[in-house]
Motif scaffolding. Structure first.
Motif, mmCIF file in Angstrom:
data_model
loop_
_atom_site.group_PDB
_atom_site.id
_atom_site.type_symbol
_atom_site.label_atom_id
_atom_site.label_comp_id
_atom_site.label_asym_id
_atom_site.label_seq_id
_atom_site.Cartn_x
_atom_site.Cartn_y
_atom_site.Cartn_z
ATOM 1 N N GLY A 94 -75.202 -3.030 115.898
ATOM 2 C CA GLY A 94 -76.628 -3.031 116.221
ATOM 3 C C GLY A 94 -77.073 -1.693 116.786
ATOM 4 N N ALA A 95 -76.237 -1.070 117.619
ATOM 5 C CA ALA A 95 -76.574 0.235 118.180
ATOM 6 C C ALA A 95 -76.652 1.300 117.091
ATOM 7 C CB ALA A 95 -75.532 0.622 119.229
ATOM 8 N N SER A 96 -75.779 1.209 116.097
ATOM 9 C CA SER A 96 -75.831 2.145 114.966
ATOM 10 C C SER A 96 -77.144 2.016 114.209
ATOM 11 C CB SER A 96 -74.646 1.888 114.025
ATOM 12 O OG SER A 96 -73.415 2.098 114.677
ATOM 13 N N ASP A 97 -77.601 0.780 114.073
ATOM 14 C CA ASP A 97 -78.872 0.553 113.382
ATOM 15 C C ASP A 97 -80.040 1.133 114.179
ATOM 16 O OD1 ASP A 97 -77.446 -0.795 111.440
ATOM 17 O OD2 ASP A 97 -77.702 -2.741 112.408
ATOM 18 N N LEU A 98 -80.049 0.908 115.493
ATOM 19 C CA LEU A 98 -81.105 1.484 116.342
ATOM 20 C C LEU A 98 -81.055 3.003 116.314
ATOM 21 C CD1 LEU A 98 -81.060 -0.828 119.500
ATOM 22 C CD2 LEU A 98 -82.927 -0.563 117.868
ATOM 23 N N ASN A 99 -79.867 3.552 116.288
ATOM 24 C CA ASN A 99 -79.689 4.990 116.228
ATOM 25 C C ASN A 99 -80.340 5.569 114.979
ATOM 26 O OD1 ASN A 99 -78.618 7.585 116.792
ATOM 27 N ND2 ASN A 99 -76.820 7.154 115.546
ATOM 28 N N PRO A 126 -81.504 18.231 121.002
ATOM 29 C CA PRO A 126 -81.085 18.538 119.628
ATOM 30 C C PRO A 126 -79.693 19.153 119.606
ATOM 31 C CG PRO A 126 -82.739 20.111 120.385
ATOM 32 C CD PRO A 126 -82.663 19.038 121.427
ATOM 33 N N THR A 127 -78.929 18.791 118.599
ATOM 34 C CA THR A 127 -77.556 19.269 118.485
ATOM 35 C C THR A 127 -77.487 20.435 117.517
ATOM 36 O OG1 THR A 127 -76.790 17.025 118.861
ATOM 37 C CG2 THR A 127 -75.188 18.583 117.984
ATOM 38 N N PHE A 128 -76.879 21.520 117.942
ATOM 39 C CA PHE A 128 -76.753 22.679 117.070
ATOM 40 C C PHE A 128 -75.916 22.316 115.846
ATOM 41 C CE2 PHE A 128 -74.409 26.445 115.639
ATOM 42 C CZ PHE A 128 -75.471 27.277 115.331
ATOM 43 N N GLY A 129 -76.406 22.667 114.678
ATOM 44 C CA GLY A 129 -75.676 22.401 113.450
ATOM 45 C C GLY A 129 -75.897 21.017 112.887
ATOM 46 N N SER A 130 -76.780 20.229 113.516
ATOM 47 C CA SER A 130 -77.041 18.881 113.018
ATOM 48 C C SER A 130 -77.673 18.954 111.641
ATOM 49 C CB SER A 130 -77.967 18.141 113.979
ATOM 50 O OG SER A 130 -78.295 16.862 113.489
ATOM 51 N N TYR A 131 -77.411 17.943 110.819
ATOM 52 C CA TYR A 131 -77.945 17.920 109.462
ATOM 53 C C TYR A 131 -79.469 17.900 109.465
ATOM 54 C CZ TYR A 131 -73.699 17.364 106.707
ATOM 55 O OH TYR A 131 -72.511 17.581 106.078
ATOM 56 N N ALA A 132 -80.043 17.141 110.375
ATOM 57 C CA ALA A 132 -81.499 17.015 110.422
ATOM 58 C C ALA A 132 -81.917 16.583 111.818
ATOM 59 C CB ALA A 132 -81.988 16.006 109.384
ATOM 60 N N PRO A 133 -81.862 17.454 112.811
ATOM 61 C CA PRO A 133 -82.152 17.057 114.184
ATOM 62 C C PRO A 133 -83.596 16.594 114.339
ATOM 63 C CG PRO A 133 -82.082 19.446 113.995
ATOM 64 C CD PRO A 133 -81.592 18.887 112.694
ATOM 65 N N ASN A 139 -79.373 7.320 120.945
ATOM 66 C CA ASN A 139 -78.049 7.556 120.387
ATOM 67 C C ASN A 139 -77.255 6.258 120.485
ATOM 68 O OD1 ASN A 139 -77.441 7.376 123.107
ATOM 69 N ND2 ASN A 139 -77.073 9.571 123.356
ATOM 70 N N LEU A 140 -75.981 6.287 120.159
ATOM 71 C CA LEU A 140 -75.191 5.054 120.153
ATOM 72 C C LEU A 140 -75.061 4.449 121.550
ATOM 73 C CD1 LEU A 140 -72.364 5.964 117.617
ATOM 74 C CD2 LEU A 140 -74.276 4.392 117.272
ATOM 75 N N ARG A 141 -74.943 5.290 122.558
ATOM 76 C CA ARG A 141 -74.794 4.781 123.922
ATOM 77 C C ARG A 141 -76.067 4.078 124.384
ATOM 78 N NH1 ARG A 141 -72.485 9.232 127.301
ATOM 79 N NH2 ARG A 141 -70.530 8.459 126.413
ATOM 80 N N SER A 199 -82.196 12.620 112.318
ATOM 81 C CA SER A 199 -80.792 12.484 112.673
ATOM 82 C C SER A 199 -80.544 12.973 114.089
ATOM 83 C CB SER A 199 -79.901 13.259 111.690
ATOM 84 O OG SER A 199 -78.542 12.930 111.877
ATOM 85 N N ASN A 200 -79.341 12.703 114.584
ATOM 86 C CA ASN A 200 -78.872 13.243 115.857
ATOM 87 C C ASN A 200 -77.344 13.340 115.775
ATOM 88 O OD1 ASN A 200 -77.773 10.644 116.465
ATOM 89 N ND2 ASN A 200 -79.726 10.015 117.367
ATOM 90 N N ALA A 201 -76.711 13.697 116.878
ATOM 91 C CA ALA A 201 -75.269 13.931 116.850
ATOM 92 C C ALA A 201 -74.487 12.688 116.431
ATOM 93 C CB ALA A 201 -74.798 14.404 118.225
ATOM 94 N N ASP A 202 -74.976 11.493 116.819
ATOM 95 C CA ASP A 202 -74.266 10.259 116.478
ATOM 96 C C ASP A 202 -74.534 9.797 115.056
ATOM 97 O OD1 ASP A 202 -72.985 9.985 118.880
ATOM 98 O OD2 ASP A 202 -74.503 8.692 119.780
ATOM 99 N N LEU A 203 -75.647 10.219 114.487
ATOM 100 C CA LEU A 203 -75.973 9.815 113.118
ATOM 101 C C LEU A 203 -75.408 10.791 112.091
ATOM 102 C CD1 LEU A 203 -77.536 7.437 111.871
ATOM 103 C CD2 LEU A 203 -79.537 8.916 111.721
#
Length: 558
Positions: free
Chosen positions: A386-391, A51-58, A399-401, A62-66
């Motif tokens: 496609g990676a953004s969609d999976l993310n 989880p990423t600190f400060g994320s909108y909705a970890p 994540n995107l990677r 959501s995650n750091a890339d989203l």
């Protein structure tokens, strides 16, 4: 709230989350289970993203890339969008753009004009939609929640992801053909290698070697984060034009300038209403050529330094594709005059460069440049999207990677594109007409941002399953659903005919399909605006002073 607000909408927006909406890892805990289920859950736990600190909705949402791209990460400048589109334009397939339009009965001048018009119109949609990502730092999967509803948007994400996975595989095979040209140029005996695979494999040993080689060469690039891919796009846009200019020099040198070949003697072979419908069919094809990026351009504009840096797309898109098509005409015309056949495929032309070591060196350089060009196009147009969609679909685990690698293996190996290309013509036609679903999406997202929302989104709300963009208990904006369905259902007759030419349909249905992108975009746009004005969405109520807890959300749930 206004007097027109529905009681149902109010209840569902302020109501509590169902148990299915609670993210894994919330305040309650389960005892660990043994057996298959326990092993499965332990595996999921291991692959969870930190989880990423400060994320909108970890977690689940959501995650750091989203999350919205932070200011320090917005590093793309105007020249990066120039090289991004040159990256997409400089590819073997775009040298053949003119051939598809000339085959409809149009002259070479009309074909070039149509390519310019189609790409300029789609550039307007791309640039207008890209403003959302540049302003708010969000990609298409998050943006789509505003018009379609938090949960119905997932269907829109899946639709776009299917396109990316499919064309990633097909374009990987094209890249393998480039590598094959390189290997044959360096080692001519490679062309006569004995095939060890059965005919049912639909691929030969030498092509499988080329395919595997190409895949392994481009695989490391999937590790690079999309916001840092700009250097690769710049590298490709500098290197690959040398291959195009080399082929141009070859064609012009062999034909006294290149502008007097049979290609430039082609005139219109249809007239009257037949010409009109051929023109509209061609325009529809050009709009659909990058109709996918009109949907998800925000996956790239979210990295823009500011909104102004993206405006260059309005000019670079039509200019680069017209230039590539014109170069393709000169090269194809040169091949016809030299070899006696009109050859649009540059790889086929290079196959004739086997006479001397100098010509083979030219073929090897061009083949390698085209392989890099194909890799850049595939990464930019298919893999990252496609990676953004999976993310967005699995933010807790992908994540995107990770998504990029998954798209690569599924598209390149699970789909087995060599089987599709050799024996699945109907599937290819199906995917080529896939834009009938994408055009209404583009119309709706533009209508929502510019005419319904007044160019304003409440970004934190886009990450909340009970936020204003949920609309109702199903997480669906019915106005968008109606507009989307009516944007493509009437096109099904013509679409079915394109997939199966043996089907008999009316001339009217066929002509409507020729207007497919224009129809889908326009109808969905107008309907969505109309429905939103007559039945204003109740979920636009602002919650600026409302806490998470009063809306049924615990911080551990998001």
């Amino acid at each position: 709230m206004t007097s027109k607000e529905s009681k149902h909408d109010v209840q569902t927006v302020t109501g509590e989350l169902d148990i299915d909406d609670v993210a894994a890892g919330s305040s309650w805990e389960e005892k660990p289970k043994s057996g298959v289920i326990g092993t499965y859950r332990r595996l999921l736990k291991k692959i969870e993203l930190e989880p990423t600190f400060g994320s909108y909705a970890p977690g689940r949402w959501s995650n750091a890339d989203l999350d919205p791209t932070s200011e320090p990460q917005r590093t793309w400048r105007t020249y990066n969008y120039i090289t991004y589109w040159l990256n997409d334009a400089v590819a073997p397939g775009n040298l053949r753009l003119g051939s598809s339009l000339i085959s409809l009965g149009l002259s070479w001048k009309a074909a070039l004009g149509l390519i310019g018009m189609g790409h300029f119109l789609i550039a307007i949609a791309i640039t207008a939609n890209g403003l959302v990502g540049a302003r708010y730092g969000i990609g298409y999967p998050v943006q789509s929640r505003a018009p379609f509803g938090f949960f119905f948007s997932y269907l829109m994400v899946v639709i776009r992801m299917v396109v990316g996975v499919f064309w990633y595989g097909v374009n990987t095979y094209t890249g393998a053909q480039c590598i094959y040209a390189v290997l044959v140029a360096i080692w001519p005996s490679f062309a006569t290698m004995e095939n060890q695979l059965p005919a049912s494999a639909n691929i030969t040993t030498k092509m499988m070697i080329s395919y595997f080689t190409y895949f392994m060469l481009i695989l490391p690039f999937h590790y690079i984060h999309p916001r840092k891919m700009r250097w690769f796009f710049t590298f490709k846009s500098v290197l690959c034009p040398f291959a195009i200019f080399g082929m141009l020099a070859w064609a012009c040198g062999a034909t006294n300038g290149g502008l007097h070949t049979p290609v430039f003697q082609i005139r219109d072979t249809v007239g009257g209403t037949a010409y009109t419908w051929a023109f509209m069919n061609g325009l529809n094809a050009m709009l659909g050529n990058y109709g996918t990026l009109a949907v998800n351009i925000n996956d790239f504009t979210r990295y823009a330094k500011n909104t102004r840096t993206t405006y260059i797309q309005l000019f670079i898109i039509p200019a680069s594709f017209v230039l590539m098509a014109f170069c393709g005409m000169i090269i194809a015309g040169g091949a016809e005059e030299i070899y006696g056949d009109l050859i649009w495929d540059p790889l086929t032309i290079m196959g004739n460069w086997t006479g001397t070591s100098r010509s083979r060196a030219g073929a090897a350089f061009c083949g390698l440049a085209f392989a890099i060009a194909q890799a850049g196009t595939n990464l930019g147009a298919n893999c990252i999207s496609g990676a953004s969609d999976l993310n967005a679909l699995f933010p807790k685990y992908l994540n995107l990677r990770r998504g990029s690698f998954l798209i690569a293996f599924v598209g390149a190996w699970v789909l087995t594109p060599w089987n599709i290309l050799s024996s699945a013509e109907a599937l290819l036609n199906f995917m080529s007409g896939y834009t009938i679903w994408l055009a209404p999406i583009t119309g709706i997202v533009l209508a929502d941002f510019y005419f319904v929302r007044g160019q304003t989104y409440e970004v934190p709300e886009l990450y909340l399953p009970t936020g204003q963009y949920r609309y109702n208990k199903y997480g669906t904006n019915w106005r968008a659903a109606v507009a989307w369905f009516l944007g493509w259902v009437p096109l099904l007759g013509g679409f079915a005919s394109s997939v199966n030419p043996n089907l008999s349909i009316s001339t009217g249905a066929l002509h409507l399909y020729y207007l497919g992108y224009i129809y889908g975009f326009s109808v969905s746009f107008v309907l969505y605006v109309g429905l939103s004005k007559v039945f204003p969405p109740q979920a636009v109520v602002k919650y600026a002073e409302t806490s998470y807890e009063t809306r049924g959300i615990q911080m551990s749930d998001v």
